[in-house]
Scaffold this active site. Structure first.
Site, PDB file in Angstrom:
ATOM      1  N   ASP A   1       0.828  -1.205   0.000  1.00 15.23           N
ATOM      2  CA  ASP A   1       0.000   0.000   0.000  1.00 15.23           C
ATOM      3  C   ASP A   1       0.865   1.258   0.000  1.00 15.23           C
ATOM      4  O   ASP A   1       1.928   1.284   0.613  1.00 15.23           O
ATOM      5  CB  ASP A   1      -0.895  -0.014   1.253  1.00 15.23           C
ATOM      6  CG  ASP A   1      -2.010   1.008   1.181  1.00 15.23           C
ATOM      7  OD1 ASP A   1      -2.332   1.482   0.070  1.00 15.23           O
ATOM      8  OD2 ASP A   1      -2.564   1.341   2.244  1.00 15.23           O
TER       9      ASP A   1
ATOM     10  N   HIS B   1       3.576   3.397  -8.839  1.00 14.21           N
ATOM     11  CA  HIS B   1       3.348   1.977  -9.151  1.00 14.21           C
ATOM     12  C   HIS B   1       4.594   1.347  -9.773  1.00 14.21           C
ATOM     13  O   HIS B   1       4.940   0.199  -9.464  1.00 14.21           O
ATOM     14  CB  HIS B   1       2.154   1.836 -10.092  1.00 14.21           C
ATOM     15  CG  HIS B   1       0.849   2.261  -9.480  1.00 14.21           C
ATOM     16  ND1 HIS B   1       0.435   1.821  -8.236  1.00 14.21           N
ATOM     17  CD2 HIS B   1      -0.138   3.078  -9.944  1.00 14.21           C
ATOM     18  CE1 HIS B   1      -0.751   2.351  -7.955  1.00 14.21           C
ATOM     19  NE2 HIS B   1      -1.112   3.120  -8.972  1.00 14.21           N
TER      20      HIS B   1
ATOM     21  N   LEU C   1      11.002 -20.928  -3.279  1.00 13.76           N
ATOM     22  CA  LEU C   1       9.930 -20.030  -2.857  1.00 13.76           C
ATOM     23  C   LEU C   1       8.708 -20.171  -3.763  1.00 13.76           C
ATOM     24  O   LEU C   1       8.841 -20.237  -4.987  1.00 13.76           O
ATOM     25  CB  LEU C   1      10.438 -18.583  -2.901  1.00 13.76           C
ATOM     26  CG  LEU C   1       9.406 -17.473  -2.670  1.00 13.76           C
ATOM     27  CD1 LEU C   1       8.985 -17.435  -1.209  1.00 13.76           C
ATOM     28  CD2 LEU C   1       9.984 -16.125  -3.104  1.00 13.76           C
TER      29      LEU C   1
END
Length: 247
Positions: free
Chosen positions: A18, A35, A129
């Protein structure tokens, strides 16, 4: 990061990324620049997660509510997702990272759907991962879809209503087969889940940090892991029951 043992690491960390827009606004930049810088933070965080041996990292990339944003911003976000997959898929595959996508895909354009499928299929056999990308994701919608699936099977006589248990719901969520997050991080100082992993967060630890997502880096990530390892997790039981409950 402090010295750690494998057993003390969280298995699964989820992040609500955020603050991209506010980061850009502070600098007098258009939101898209926030962004774009946020994508760099994603890359650094994925590398850090791999370095410390994390098994699952879930990133809240695009919520089902994000479609309400201006069309230009939505298009920018979709463009960044496409660019990330096209640019980074080969490197992630080389690093033995598995990609899994959660969220509702029925309403997505074919080009987006094809990229997500390609990312999952290319990396499906990787064993390091697992990078879980929450895209067009909303937890209430996810739970509703799981409930509807169970209801259909009850109506068709495939299962008895007594079979509708928490485990049965868990098995029909988008995250089926993925352990619940041990730690959920939210950046930008906001302190809410925003319809993210509501079912899965039942016993998660939470960490809310003031940094905007574009400023999130490996140092911040390792600090979050350190803080997690100081938590006393009881899973509703007494201290001497933790080992059993968390096994």
């Amino acid at each position: 990061m402090s010295d750690i043992t494998r057993s003390s690491l969280p298995e699964h960390v989820a992040i609500i990324m955020d603050g991209n827009g506010r980061w850009a606004k502070q600098r007098g930049l258009p939101r898209i620049m926030g962004h774009r810088r946020g994508v760099e933070a994603v890359r650094e965080t994925v590398r850090a997660a791999g370095e410390c041996g994390l098994k699952y990292l879930t990133l809240f990339a695009f919520s089902s509510e994000n479609w309400r944003r201006p069309v230009s911003e939505v298009n920018d976000l979709l463009g960044l997702l496409k660019a990330f997959i096209r640019r980074d898929l080969a490197d992630l595959h080389k690093e033995n990272v598995r990609i899994r996508v959660i969220g509702d895909r029925d309403s997505l354009n074919d080009d987006i759907s094809a990229l997500l499928i390609e990312a999952e299929q290319t990396t499906r056999d990787n064993t390091a991962l697992t990078l879980v990308i929450a895209f067009n994701y909303g937890s209430r919608d996810e739970i509703a879809r799981a409930a509807a699936s169970l209801a259909r099977d009850v109506a068709l006589g495939k299962i008895d209503v007594s079979a509708v248990t928490p485990d049965a719901i868990t098995a029909r969520l988008d995250t089926a087969g993925i352990p619940d997050p041990d730690l959920i991080i939210r950046t930008s100082g906001e302190e809410r889940l925003s319809n993210f992993l509501l079912w899965q967060a039942a016993y998660s630890e939470f960490l809310f940090i003031p940094d905007y997502w574009p400023d999130f880096d490996r140092k911040t990530f390792f600090s979050a892991i350190d803080q997690y390892m100081t938590r006393d997790r009881r899973f509703g039981g007494l201290p001497d029951q933790v080992a059993v409950a968390g096994a």
